[in-house]
Design an enzyme around this catalytic site. Structure first.
Site, short mmCIF file in Angstrom:
data_model
loop_
_atom_site.label_atom_id
_atom_site.label_comp_id
_atom_site.label_asym_id
_atom_site.label_seq_id
_atom_site.Cartn_x
_atom_site.Cartn_y
_atom_site.Cartn_z
N GLU A 62 -50.12 7.45 41.80
CA GLU A 62 -50.88 8.64 42.20
C GLU A 62 -50.41 9.19 43.54
O GLU A 62 -50.39 10.41 43.75
CB GLU A 62 -52.37 8.30 42.28
CG GLU A 62 -53.01 7.95 40.95
CD GLU A 62 -52.84 6.48 40.57
OE1 GLU A 62 -53.39 6.07 39.54
OE2 GLU A 62 -52.14 5.75 41.31
N PRO A 267 -40.80 -5.29 38.72
CA PRO A 267 -42.21 -5.44 38.36
C PRO A 267 -43.08 -4.38 39.02
O PRO A 267 -42.78 -3.89 40.12
CB PRO A 267 -42.56 -6.84 38.88
CG PRO A 267 -41.24 -7.54 39.03
CD PRO A 267 -40.28 -6.47 39.41
N ARG A 268 -44.17 -4.06 38.36
CA ARG A 268 -45.09 -3.05 38.86
C ARG A 268 -45.81 -3.53 40.13
O ARG A 268 -46.02 -2.74 41.05
CB ARG A 268 -46.13 -2.73 37.77
CG ARG A 268 -47.25 -1.78 38.18
CD ARG A 268 -46.75 -0.37 38.29
NE ARG A 268 -47.86 0.58 38.49
CZ ARG A 268 -47.68 1.89 38.63
NH1 ARG A 268 -46.46 2.40 38.56
NH2 ARG A 268 -48.71 2.69 38.81
N GLU A 311 -38.56 2.03 46.08
CA GLU A 311 -37.17 2.30 45.75
C GLU A 311 -36.95 2.62 44.27
O GLU A 311 -35.83 2.49 43.77
CB GLU A 311 -36.29 1.11 46.16
CG GLU A 311 -36.22 0.87 47.64
CD GLU A 311 -35.15 -0.16 48.01
OE1 GLU A 311 -34.37 0.11 48.94
OE2 GLU A 311 -35.08 -1.23 47.36
N ASN A 335 -45.28 6.17 34.18
CA ASN A 335 -44.61 7.46 34.32
C ASN A 335 -43.12 7.36 33.98
O ASN A 335 -42.38 6.62 34.62
CB ASN A 335 -44.81 7.95 35.76
CG ASN A 335 -44.03 9.20 36.07
OD1 ASN A 335 -43.74 10.00 35.20
ND2 ASN A 335 -43.70 9.38 37.34
N LEU A 336 -42.69 8.14 32.99
CA LEU A 336 -41.26 8.16 32.64
C LEU A 336 -40.52 9.33 33.28
O LEU A 336 -39.30 9.46 33.15
CB LEU A 336 -41.09 8.20 31.12
CG LEU A 336 -41.76 9.29 30.29
CD1 LEU A 336 -41.09 10.64 30.40
CD2 LEU A 336 -41.82 8.88 28.82
N GLU A 338 -39.86 10.07 36.42
CA GLU A 338 -38.91 9.73 37.49
C GLU A 338 -37.54 9.38 36.90
O GLU A 338 -36.51 9.80 37.43
CB GLU A 338 -39.45 8.57 38.32
CG GLU A 338 -40.64 8.93 39.17
CD GLU A 338 -41.19 7.74 39.94
OE1 GLU A 338 -41.79 7.96 41.01
OE2 GLU A 338 -41.01 6.60 39.48
#
Length: 428
Positions: A62, A267-268, A311, A335-336, A338
């Protein structure tokens, strides 16, 4: 109903604070600025004079999505300052990374959603406008803003059918909160329809602001440096992976039938970096880590762990193919856009209900492919890595898809302007 909700918050507060303490063992950021979460803001730099526009971005995604909107607000309202609030340390760190050099942006945590804490927050900052990003609707925030005549806009808004069904179980609570919104800028027609069903008035479809995020030149340069570390190897980047997905990906890795191919896992959640490193080495796979590799070549490592924050554009830029996580398991996807923005072919799993329209539109545009499981992920990646022509065409499709869907920031600014006119005139 809201009274019961508020009492429940106060009863749960000791456990909530204990959870902060425990989570702080892995992420020290959770132990910092705790007073802000309780409505005390004495340490937050605020001159008390400049009018405030408040933007709430719960976490990393967000916050990044908010960047074009915040830049536009700063340009359109030069006398104002932006108060950027978060709920997670990673979101706050991302905000600092994006706006740390901008003295007109101040940061803090949003307090827990009790009327008393939110009231202290509003009395301290006295915002002229509240802008909530994506899905953040808090009943007491809405009630307190209504009481103090602070207009509230939900922007870049999305609401899955699953989330709508949960909210409709408590119509007196979330329906009241939705009805208090001054306006909603929804990402898609489907999102708008579901938000109206929840009870929100003045709902418009503006598209996703994430399409307006421009890959920073510094990140693209960093990506080129990473690519130099990887050498001539084929690179599959699995980004924003969630708990349970890394094991599936690593177990399927032998199916990636490309000589000397490198798997990059990002990883997220940063608290899981060490856990993933142990998972990789336990399978006998050679590992290099971003945190320790620096700018040196990574040699013959089979897996590169992207254990750094902020990054993502660099990781995508350094890859040949991007898989966007949160989609192998029923987590809703991430989100794809980026990955598309840097012109990379995108693979996504079967579970993308949080970004359903973006995922479906990317597939229709030839920018993305949907895979059923980790085995198919590796087989599809193999096919693309061995077919340079198809890979480059998908990458170009992805870039065009990203560029063609821009403009949501401008449309959102048009919706926000009337909410500020009365206050701006009064200030004069």
């Amino acid at each position: 109903m809201r009274l019961i909700y508020s009492v429940a918050w106060w009863i749960a507060l000791p456990l909530v604070l204990l959870r902060l303490l425990l989570r702080g063992r892995q992420e020290p950021g959770y132990r910092r600025h705790v007073a802000e979460r309780l409505g005390f803001y004495g340490d937050v730099a605020h001159d008390g004079i400049s009018p405030i526009l408040w933007v709430h971005a719960v976490s990393v995604g967000e916050t990044r999505a908010a960047q074009p909107l915040i830049d536009a607000l700063l340009a359109a309202y030069p006398a104002h300052r932006i108060l950027l609030t978060h709920m997670t340390p990673t979101g706050r760190a991302t905000g600092r990374e994006l706006f740390g050099k901008q003295d007109r942006v101040i940061q803090s945590y949003l307090p827990y959603d009790t009327g008393w804490m939110v009231g202290r927050f509003l009395r301290h900052f006295r915002p002229q406008l509240c802008v909530l990003m994506e899905t953040e609707v808090w009943p007491n925030v809405m009630a307190q803003c209504t009481q103090r005549r602070v207009p509230v806009a939900l922007v870049n808004a999305r609401l899955s059918q699953r989330s709508l069904n949960r909210a409709l179980r408590f119509p007196a609570l979330f329906g009241e909160a939705a009805a208090a919104m001054s306006c909603v800028a929804a990402q898609t027609d489907g999102d708008a329809q579901r938000i109206r069903q929840l009870g929100a008035p003045n709902v418009h479809v503006t598209g996703s602001i994430k399409f307006d995020v421009v890959p920073p030149a510094a990140m693209l340069e960093r990506g080129a440096a990473l690519r130099a570390q990887f050498g001539q190897r084929a690179v599959l980047t699995c980004a924003n992976t969630r708990d349970g997905e890394e094991a599936l990906i690593l177990d399927a890795l032998p199916s990636l039938d490309v000589a000397d191919a490198l798997l990059v896992i990002v990883p997220r959640h940063p608290q899981r970096f060490d856990e993933i490193a142990r998972m990789i080495t336990a399978r006998g796979l050679s590992l290099a880590r971003r945190s320790s590799a620096g700018d040196t070549p990574i040699g013959d490592a089979r897996v590169f762990l992207g254990d750094s924050m902020g990054e993502m554009f660099a990781y995508y830029a350094a890859s040949d193919i991007a898989f966007v996580g949160g989609s192998l398991l029923p987590l809703g996807g991430h989100n794809l856009i980026e990955a598309c923005a840097v012109g990379k072919p995108v693979l996504i799993g079967p579970h993308t209900f949080n970004f359903a329209d973006a995922a479906d539109n990317a597939i229709a545009a030839g920018a993305a492919l949907r895979i059923a499981d980790a085995e198919e992920l590796m087989k599809q990646a193999t096919s693309l890595l061995l077919d340079e022509r198809e890979r480059k065409q998908m990458g170009e499709n992805a870039r065009q898809f990203s560029q063609q869907h821009g403009g949501a920031t401008e449309r959102t600014m048009t919706l926000l302007a009337p909410l500020l006119v009365p206050q701006s005139m009064a200030a004069r």
